[in-house]
Design a protein around this motif. Structure first.
Motif, PDB file in Angstrom:
ATOM      1  N   GLU A  86      40.207  37.452  32.489  1.00 44.19           N
ATOM      2  CA  GLU A  86      39.219  37.058  33.643  1.00 44.19           C
ATOM      3  C   GLU A  86      39.563  36.644  35.130  1.00 44.19           C
ATOM      4  O   GLU A  86      39.015  36.934  36.121  1.00 44.19           O
ATOM      5  CB  GLU A  86      39.556  35.289  33.113  1.00 44.19           C
ATOM      6  N   ARG A  88      41.664  39.117  36.546  1.00 42.31           N
ATOM      7  CA  ARG A  88      41.447  39.855  37.164  1.00 42.31           C
ATOM      8  C   ARG A  88      39.891  40.201  37.740  1.00 42.31           C
ATOM      9  O   ARG A  88      39.471  41.275  38.798  1.00 42.31           O
ATOM     10  CB  ARG A  88      42.046  41.350  36.650  1.00 42.31           C
ATOM     11  N   LYS A  89      38.858  39.998  36.912  1.00 45.87           N
ATOM     12  CA  LYS A  89      37.711  39.618  37.618  1.00 45.87           C
ATOM     13  C   LYS A  89      37.815  39.485  39.190  1.00 45.87           C
ATOM     14  O   LYS A  89      36.515  39.861  38.993  1.00 45.87           O
ATOM     15  CB  LYS A  89      37.030  39.842  36.174  1.00 45.87           C
ATOM     16  N   ILE A  90      38.046  38.298  38.744  1.00 50.24           N
ATOM     17  CA  ILE A  90      37.314  37.198  39.429  1.00 50.24           C
ATOM     18  C   ILE A  90      38.613  37.475  40.729  1.00 50.24           C
ATOM     19  O   ILE A  90      37.897  37.987  41.766  1.00 50.24           O
ATOM     20  CB  ILE A  90      37.781  36.048  39.365  1.00 50.24           C
ATOM     21  N   VAL A  92      38.509  40.935  41.386  1.00 55.23           N
ATOM     22  CA  VAL A  92      37.614  42.456  42.336  1.00 55.23           C
ATOM     23  C   VAL A  92      37.043  41.815  42.295  1.00 55.23           C
ATOM     24  O   VAL A  92      36.599  42.113  43.933  1.00 55.23           O
ATOM     25  CB  VAL A  92      37.769  42.982  40.941  1.00 55.23           C
ATOM     26  N   ASP A  93      36.543  40.550  42.200  1.00 53.71           N
ATOM     27  CA  ASP A  93      35.222  40.352  43.232  1.00 53.71           C
ATOM     28  C   ASP A  93      35.403  39.396  44.216  1.00 53.71           C
ATOM     29  O   ASP A  93      34.713  39.526  45.145  1.00 53.71           O
ATOM     30  CB  ASP A  93      34.547  39.016  42.028  1.00 53.71           C
ATOM     31  N   VAL A  94      36.455  38.741  44.650  1.00 50.04           N
ATOM     32  CA  VAL A  94      36.721  38.366  45.662  1.00 50.04           C
ATOM     33  C   VAL A  94      37.081  39.803  46.951  1.00 50.04           C
ATOM     34  O   VAL A  94      37.232  39.376  47.607  1.00 50.04           O
ATOM     35  CB  VAL A  94      37.947  37.521  45.830  1.00 50.04           C
ATOM     36  N   GLU A  95      37.547  40.752  46.313  1.00 54.00           N
ATOM     37  CA  GLU A  95      38.431  41.926  46.754  1.00 54.00           C
ATOM     38  C   GLU A  95      36.578  42.234  47.528  1.00 54.00           C
ATOM     39  O   GLU A  95      36.683  42.787  48.405  1.00 54.00           O
ATOM     40  CB  GLU A  95      38.993  42.465  45.901  1.00 54.00           C
ATOM     41  N   ARG A  96      35.867  42.705  46.703  1.00 53.91           N
ATOM     42  CA  ARG A  96      34.698  43.483  46.783  1.00 53.91           C
ATOM     43  C   ARG A  96      33.917  42.252  48.694  1.00 53.91           C
ATOM     44  O   ARG A  96      33.671  43.209  49.284  1.00 53.91           O
ATOM     45  CB  ARG A  96      33.960  43.682  45.773  1.00 53.91           C
ATOM     46  N   LEU A  97      33.640  41.305  47.887  1.00 51.65           N
ATOM     47  CA  LEU A  97      33.314  40.215  48.695  1.00 51.65           C
ATOM     48  C   LEU A  97      34.221  40.279  50.175  1.00 51.65           C
ATOM     49  O   LEU A  97      33.512  40.398  51.385  1.00 51.65           O
ATOM     50  CB  LEU A  97      32.889  39.089  48.345  1.00 51.65           C
TER      51      LEU A  97
END
Length: 117
Positions: A86, A88-90, A92-97
């Motif tokens: 979880e 890591r998923k968060i 990755v989402d922050v990096e994408r944003l």
């Protein structure tokens, strides 16, 4: 009589020298004791750390064992792997944003209703 007086003076001198030597040895022993006291005072923090180390190791092992019981045997809460997934998923989402903020995607072409091109 003079011979006796010489012997008494020599004996008196010997006793006096013995007392002087005893005083010197006493002074040297006091200096050695003072040096040992200073050394013990400088090693006091090491002794305190040595006394605390077993307690810290015991507390760490109890903590690790209790976490093992909590996650594995009782199966309460999430496992470490699920928590890390979880996280890591968060991330990755922050990096994408953040990437989208610096380089936003282009707008899609407009859609026309009931019109033919």
């Amino acid at each position: 009589k003079e011979e006796n007086m010489k012997t008494i003076f020599e004996l008196n001198s010997t006793v006096r020298m013995t007392f002087i030597e005893m005083q010197f040895i006493k002074k040297e022993m006091m200096n050695a004791l003072h040096a040992m006291d200073q050394m013990m005072a400088s090693n006091e923090i090491n002794m305190n750390l040595a006394a605390v180390t077993p307690v810290v190791l015991l507390l760490y092992s109890i903590r690790s064992f209790s976490r093992f019981l909590w996650y594995v045997l009782l199966q309460l809460g999430k496992s470490k792997e699920q928590t890390f997934a979880e996280f890591r998923k968060i991330m990755v989402d922050v990096e994408r944003l953040l990437v989208m903020r610096n380089c936003p995607p282009s707008a899609p072409p407009p859609m026309y209703l009931n019109e033919e091109e």
